[in-house]
Design an enzyme around this catalytic site. Structure first.
Site, short mmCIF file in Angstrom:
data_model
loop_
_atom_site.label_atom_id
_atom_site.label_comp_id
_atom_site.label_asym_id
_atom_site.label_seq_id
_atom_site.Cartn_x
_atom_site.Cartn_y
_atom_site.Cartn_z
CG LEU A 118 21.04 2.71 33.37
CD1 LEU A 118 20.24 3.42 32.34
CD2 LEU A 118 21.93 1.71 32.92
CG ASP B 98 29.16 7.53 33.07
OD1 ASP B 98 28.39 6.74 33.66
OD2 ASP B 98 30.32 7.35 33.19
CD GLU C 253 33.88 -0.28 36.25
OE1 GLU C 253 33.23 0.08 36.92
OE2 GLU C 253 35.14 -0.31 36.05
#
Length: 326
Positions: A217, A220, A250
């Site tokens: 992760l 943000d 992404e």
């Protein structure tokens, strides 16, 4: 079989928990939804190009009202107290900053700092000279009318300029201080997956199994609850950015169920075969597309639906609403 065009799929945890043996299809092939269980470690990454911008004894990770990245990590550590939380770091850190990292580890029993230089990535390396040689040979084998003489001369010139000390793809990226530095080593960390936690002398790693998967992760990403057991097609899934009527894969959230996932190895092969390869577009995007047999004939939106990792307990990509902290 689940349709690749869906609003729920594996990002709706309760649905897949009730039917963990389901499959999902793309490009005429079915893929098992493989398990990323509730013990799979979470990895965050912070590669700091300017450590001197922090106070002397401060943890060198941005933590402002606009970008509360360190708070996001410690919040995740509190919520996911049964998971190991790794922070993969690189930068020219001072002794005091490394001491601050050590204090962070002491303050949170499940937090582990993983220094890039402590991890052996050599199995993923390739000599730059070998990459150049392969491309030069391919150009020379072309007929004269199809050979790019300008490119050939340029490649031969650049090859002569590579010293023995610089003849390494990994060493080249380790010297960078930009997003390519961040992206390249993120890819390698995901190839290691859970195994990266065993690349440190920290005794906290004893609960991590060899070859275990991992959840990456960006800092943000905000956890609002436990992630539980997650399922992904053939054990890999990633965040999809959906803005302005467009969708894009992404690298800000990626999950894998095992080390050396073949989709990521496909991406590494692109990095090993181009002198101008990009770790995001080639090392991740092209690799994943190739592994799942995506072609221009397929609908990219459908592919993004198929590969998407989304979760009700993660607020995704919050920095899209602010300026970059870099």
């Amino acid at each position: 079989m689940l349709s690749p065009i869906r609003t729920t799929f594996h990002n709706s945890v309760n649905i897949v928990q009730s039917s963990p043996c389901q499959t999902v299809s793309f490009a005429g092939k079915e893929y098992e939804l493989k398990v990323i269980d509730e013990k799979t470690p979470i990895l965050f990454q912070w590669f700091e190009p300017n450590p001197e911008r922090y106070k002397k004894d401060e943890v060198p990770i941005v933590n402002t009202k606009q970008h509360p990245y360190l708070d996001n990590v410690t919040n995740a550590a509190r919520i996911e107290s049964d998971r190991m939380i790794g922070i993969f770091v690189d930068g020219d850190f001072s002794v005091n900053q490394k001491t601050a990292f050590s204090k962070l580890e002491r303050d949170f029993e499940n937090v582990m700092i993983i220094y890039r230089e402590d991890v052996d990535f050599s199995m993923y390396d390739r000599k730059l000279s070998d990459i150049y040689h392969d491309i030069i040979c391919e150009q020379r084998l072309r007929t004269e009318d199809k050979r790019d003489e300008y490119l050939l001369n340029l490649l031969e010139k650049e090859l002569r300029e590579i010293s023995k000390a610089q003849d390494s793809l990994i060493s080249m990226y380790a010297k960078k201080r930009n997003h390519a530095w961040f992206d390249f080593f993120r890819n390698l960390a995901l190839l290691k997956a859970g195994e990266i936690f065993r690349c440190t002398y920290n005794t906290k790693n004893h609960g991590i199994s060899f070859g275990e998967g991992g959840i990456y992760l960006d800092m943000d990403m905000i956890l609002t609850g436990k992630l539980g057991t997650i399922y992904a097609p053939d054990g890999i899934s990633m965040h999809v950015d959906r803005r302005n009527d467009s969708v894009n894969i992404e690298n800000s959230a990626i999950i894998v169920n095992r080390s050396n996932h073949p989709a990521l190895l496909e991406g590494l092969s692109f990095m090993h075969s181009k002198v101008d390869a990009h770790p995001y577009y080639d090392g991740l995007g092209k690799g994943v597309k190739k592994y799942f047999n995506f072609t221009p004939l397929h609908n990219y939106n459908h592919f993004c639906d198929f590969i998407e990792f989304n979760h009700p307990n993660i607020i995704m990509n919050t920095s899209q609403y602010t300026c970059s902290s870099w």
